[in-house]
Design an enzyme around this catalytic site. Structure first.
Site, mmCIF file in Angstrom:
data_model
loop_
_atom_site.group_PDB
_atom_site.id
_atom_site.type_symbol
_atom_site.label_atom_id
_atom_site.label_comp_id
_atom_site.label_asym_id
_atom_site.label_seq_id
_atom_site.Cartn_x
_atom_site.Cartn_y
_atom_site.Cartn_z
ATOM 1 N N TYR A 143 41.876 65.471 39.499
ATOM 2 C CA TYR A 143 40.806 65.040 40.412
ATOM 3 C C TYR A 143 39.527 65.839 40.154
ATOM 4 O O TYR A 143 38.469 65.262 39.882
ATOM 5 C CB TYR A 143 41.279 65.232 41.853
ATOM 6 N N ASN A 172 34.616 67.576 52.764
ATOM 7 C CA ASN A 172 35.662 66.931 53.576
ATOM 8 C C ASN A 172 35.101 66.058 54.698
ATOM 9 O O ASN A 172 34.460 66.574 55.616
ATOM 10 C CB ASN A 172 36.582 67.981 54.200
ATOM 11 N N VAL A 185 44.186 66.663 55.947
ATOM 12 C CA VAL A 185 44.557 67.505 57.076
ATOM 13 C C VAL A 185 44.181 66.891 58.432
ATOM 14 O O VAL A 185 44.977 66.955 59.385
ATOM 15 C CB VAL A 185 43.972 68.928 56.903
ATOM 16 N N VAL A 186 43.011 66.279 58.552
ATOM 17 C CA VAL A 186 42.596 65.777 59.871
ATOM 18 C C VAL A 186 43.535 64.650 60.325
ATOM 19 O O VAL A 186 44.042 64.666 61.460
ATOM 20 C CB VAL A 186 41.128 65.293 59.849
ATOM 21 N N PHE A 189 47.127 66.096 61.160
ATOM 22 C CA PHE A 189 47.227 66.815 62.440
ATOM 23 C C PHE A 189 47.136 65.846 63.627
ATOM 24 O O PHE A 189 47.890 65.970 64.587
ATOM 25 C CB PHE A 189 46.119 67.872 62.560
ATOM 26 N N ASP A 204 48.956 80.267 55.709
ATOM 27 C CA ASP A 204 48.867 80.936 57.016
ATOM 28 C C ASP A 204 47.788 80.326 57.911
ATOM 29 O O ASP A 204 47.549 80.803 59.023
ATOM 30 C CB ASP A 204 48.640 82.450 56.839
HETATM 31 P P1 NAD Z 1 40.128 56.374 49.813
HETATM 32 O O1 NAD Z 1 41.360 56.743 49.070
HETATM 33 O O2 NAD Z 1 40.267 55.853 51.202
HETATM 34 O O3 NAD Z 1 39.245 55.343 49.010
HETATM 35 C C1 NAD Z 1 39.274 55.198 47.622
HETATM 36 C C2 NAD Z 1 39.245 53.720 47.317
HETATM 37 O O4 NAD Z 1 39.199 53.532 45.875
HETATM 38 C C3 NAD Z 1 40.483 52.978 47.804
HETATM 39 O O5 NAD Z 1 40.100 51.776 48.437
HETATM 40 C C4 NAD Z 1 41.277 52.715 46.532
HETATM 41 O O6 NAD Z 1 42.123 51.592 46.621
HETATM 42 C C5 NAD Z 1 40.156 52.537 45.514
HETATM 43 N N1 NAD Z 1 40.573 52.793 44.137
HETATM 44 C C6 NAD Z 1 41.287 53.845 43.669
HETATM 45 N N2 NAD Z 1 41.457 53.731 42.331
HETATM 46 C C7 NAD Z 1 40.823 52.598 41.952
HETATM 47 C C8 NAD Z 1 40.645 51.940 40.718
HETATM 48 N N3 NAD Z 1 41.167 52.440 39.580
HETATM 49 N N4 NAD Z 1 39.942 50.776 40.691
HETATM 50 C C9 NAD Z 1 39.415 50.250 41.844
HETATM 51 N N5 NAD Z 1 39.564 50.834 43.047
HETATM 52 C C10 NAD Z 1 40.255 51.995 43.098
HETATM 53 O O7 NAD Z 1 39.213 57.707 49.819
HETATM 54 P P2 NAD Z 1 37.799 57.988 50.491
HETATM 55 O O8 NAD Z 1 37.951 59.186 51.345
HETATM 56 O O9 NAD Z 1 37.226 56.760 51.061
HETATM 57 O O10 NAD Z 1 36.952 58.450 49.226
HETATM 58 C C11 NAD Z 1 36.008 57.599 48.604
HETATM 59 C C12 NAD Z 1 35.300 58.353 47.485
HETATM 60 O O11 NAD Z 1 34.650 59.506 48.022
HETATM 61 C C13 NAD Z 1 36.241 58.858 46.394
HETATM 62 O O12 NAD Z 1 35.600 58.733 45.154
HETATM 63 C C14 NAD Z 1 36.414 60.316 46.741
HETATM 64 O O13 NAD Z 1 36.694 61.089 45.599
HETATM 65 C C15 NAD Z 1 35.059 60.661 47.330
HETATM 66 N N6 NAD Z 1 35.176 61.810 48.235
HETATM 67 C C16 NAD Z 1 35.709 61.667 49.471
HETATM 68 C C17 NAD Z 1 35.826 62.785 50.295
HETATM 69 C C18 NAD Z 1 36.385 62.697 51.689
HETATM 70 O O14 NAD Z 1 36.537 63.732 52.322
HETATM 71 N N7 NAD Z 1 36.681 61.551 52.230
HETATM 72 C C19 NAD Z 1 35.400 64.046 49.833
HETATM 73 C C20 NAD Z 1 34.876 64.141 48.554
HETATM 74 C C21 NAD Z 1 34.752 63.015 47.761
HETATM 75 N N1 UDP Z 2 46.544 71.114 55.061
HETATM 76 C C1 UDP Z 2 47.401 71.602 56.040
HETATM 77 N N2 UDP Z 2 48.299 70.733 56.586
HETATM 78 C C2 UDP Z 2 48.369 69.420 56.244
HETATM 79 C C3 UDP Z 2 47.483 68.938 55.248
HETATM 80 C C4 UDP Z 2 46.587 69.815 54.673
HETATM 81 O O1 UDP Z 2 47.359 72.779 56.403
HETATM 82 O O2 UDP Z 2 49.221 68.715 56.812
HETATM 83 C C5 UDP Z 2 45.562 72.059 54.484
HETATM 84 C C6 UDP Z 2 45.458 72.039 52.962
HETATM 85 O O3 UDP Z 2 46.401 72.937 52.388
HETATM 86 C C7 UDP Z 2 44.020 72.508 52.757
HETATM 87 C C8 UDP Z 2 43.278 71.935 53.969
HETATM 88 O O4 UDP Z 2 44.284 71.641 54.932
HETATM 89 O O5 UDP Z 2 43.945 73.913 52.799
HETATM 90 C C9 UDP Z 2 42.499 70.657 53.657
HETATM 91 O O6 UDP Z 2 43.378 69.770 53.009
HETATM 92 P P1 UDP Z 2 42.962 68.278 52.619
HETATM 93 O O7 UDP Z 2 44.067 67.721 51.795
HETATM 94 O O8 UDP Z 2 42.545 67.559 53.836
HETATM 95 O O9 UDP Z 2 41.621 68.471 51.752
HETATM 96 P P2 UDP Z 2 41.240 69.372 50.483
HETATM 97 O O10 UDP Z 2 42.275 70.434 50.272
HETATM 98 O O11 UDP Z 2 41.181 68.429 49.346
HETATM 99 O O12 UDP Z 2 39.949 69.960 50.881
#
Ligand code: NAD
Ligand code: UDP
Length: 310
Positions: A143, A172, A185-186, A189, A204
């Site tokens: 990723y 996030n 995580v959100v 929980f 922790d």
């Molecule tokens: P999500 O998993 O809900 O959405 C991703 C979407 O992409 C899904 O609808 C999935 O079916 C589609 N998808 C995956 N692989 C595909 C492919 N090969 N071809 C076509 N469609 C495909 O996640 P999200 O939280 O909505 O994230 C959307 C974007 O934002 C992602 O690129 C993610 O990396 C980025 N992003 C999200 C967060 C966050 O906290 N939500 C943080 C950082 C980056």
């Molecule tokens: N996490 C946790 N419990 C859960 C899922 C996630 O404590 O059930 C923790 C995880 O280890 C990380 C943080 O929450 O430290 C955020 O995790 P998430 O997968 O939401 O996002 P990212 O790690 O990609 O920021």
């Protein structure tokens, strides 16, 4: 404008499609439904400006569009680690295909990048000029490195072919339409608290994250695409920083749940802290988040409460 949203049936993508339609644009939502759901965009299907295409971004596609929002990529660690080779292909080949399309039709294109490009950061809070601390061979690398290569491709298409790019680094983000089994995580929980199951803290619980409510994030996307001053990368996130233990307590308080907190092993390469410096977003986009964690959690809890009753 005719807008293409890849990953449009996902969590963020579906909110973006809705917002773009509300502003009078035509929207093509492209998704392979890996983590996205038709249900997320069902309410938009009667809109004559909305079109849905089942397609995988690792394959090229030809469309006439003015704006491309490239969001396709699973975002939750459990989903992106399920098929890591496919994850990196989605980021890298997806970027190449969408940039090729943007170049051909002269569309402006935005990349949904991530705070994960900073890895386990040695600079805190993270500014856009920090190059990051990413393990290239770990379980999160498919990723993190995929997204880093995508940024490189965006910058090179810009320098070499003058493609009109924008890059946002998303921190996030949470809100309605996350999947109950999304694994982040959100949602974990909240679903655990509502079901009266144990709240699973990994490690922790002292690691920190900064949580942005979805509506604030989408506003950041819109402002980034609307302006001509900067191409990015720009951090979009909420600087309010919380430990996972604080988050768990907040969720327990808001739901009134009797769930117990349990501790489970910390997954490999889990970043210890994360918080955006949003000075650039403030000065260049006039953007800053407006919804504090507690208020955003309330809205998200309402959503999951309704969903779990169905
Ligand atoms: P999500 O998993 O809900 O959405 C991703 C979407 O992409 C899904 O609808 C999935 O079916 C589609 N998808 C995956 N692989 C595909 C492919 N090969 N071809 C076509 N469609 C495909 O996640 P999200 O939280 O909505 O994230 C959307 C974007 O934002 C992602 O690129 C993610 O990396 C980025 N992003 C999200 C967060 C966050 O906290 N939500 C943080 C950082 C980056
Ligand atoms: N996490 C946790 N419990 C859960 C899922 C996630 O404590 O059930 C923790 C995880 O280890 C990380 C943080 O929450 O430290 C955020 O995790 P998430 O997968 O939401 O996002 P990212 O790690 O990609 O920021």
């Amino acid at each position: 404008m005719r807008c293409l949203v890849t990953g449009g049936a996902g969590f963020l993508g579906s909110h973006l499609c809705e917002r773009l339609l509300n502003e009078g644009n035509e929207v093509i939502c492209l998704d392979n439904y890996f983590t996205g759901r038709m249900a997320n965009v069902n309410h938009l299907r009667d809109n004559r400006n909305f079109e849905l295409i089942r397609h995988d971004v690792t394959e090229p596609i030809l469309l006439e569009v003015d704006r491309i929002f490239n969001l396709a990529c699973p975002a939750s660690p459990i989903h992106y680690q399920y098929n890591p080779v496919k994850t990196i292909k989605t980021s890298v080949m997806g970027a190449i295909n969408m940039l090729g399309l943007a170049k051909r039709v002269k569309a402006r294109i935005l990349q949904a990048s991530t705070s994960e490009v900073y890895g386990d950061p040695a600079v805190h809070p993270q500014t856009e000029d920090y190059w990051g601390n990413v393990n290239p061979i770990g379980i999160r690398s498919c990723y993190d490195e995929g997204k880093r290569v995508a940024e490189t491709l965006f910058m090179d298409y810009h320098r070499q072919n003058n493609v009109d790019i924008r890059i946002v680094r998303i921190f996030n983000t949470y809100g309605p339409r996350m999947l109950p089994n999304d694994g982040r995580v959100v949602s974990n929980f909240i679903v655990q608290a509502l079901k009266g199951e144990d709240i699973t803290i990994y490690g922790d619980g002292s690691q920190t994250r900064s949580f942005c409510y979805v509506d604030d994030l989408i506003e950041g996307f819109i402002r980034m695409m609307r302006q001509d001053k900067i191409i990015g990368p720009v951090n979009i996130g909420n600087p309010g920083e919380f430990t996972m233990l604080e988050l768990a307590k907040e969720v327990l308080d808001l739901t009134g749940s009797k769930s117990k907190i349990v501790y489970q092993p910390l997954p490999g390469d889990d970043p210890k802290m994360r918080r955006p410096n949003i000075d650039l977003a403030k000065s260049a986009l006039g953007w800053e988040p407006t919804i504090p964690l507690r208020k955003g959690l309330e809205k998200t809890i309402c959503y999951f409460d309704e969903l779990l009753k169905k």
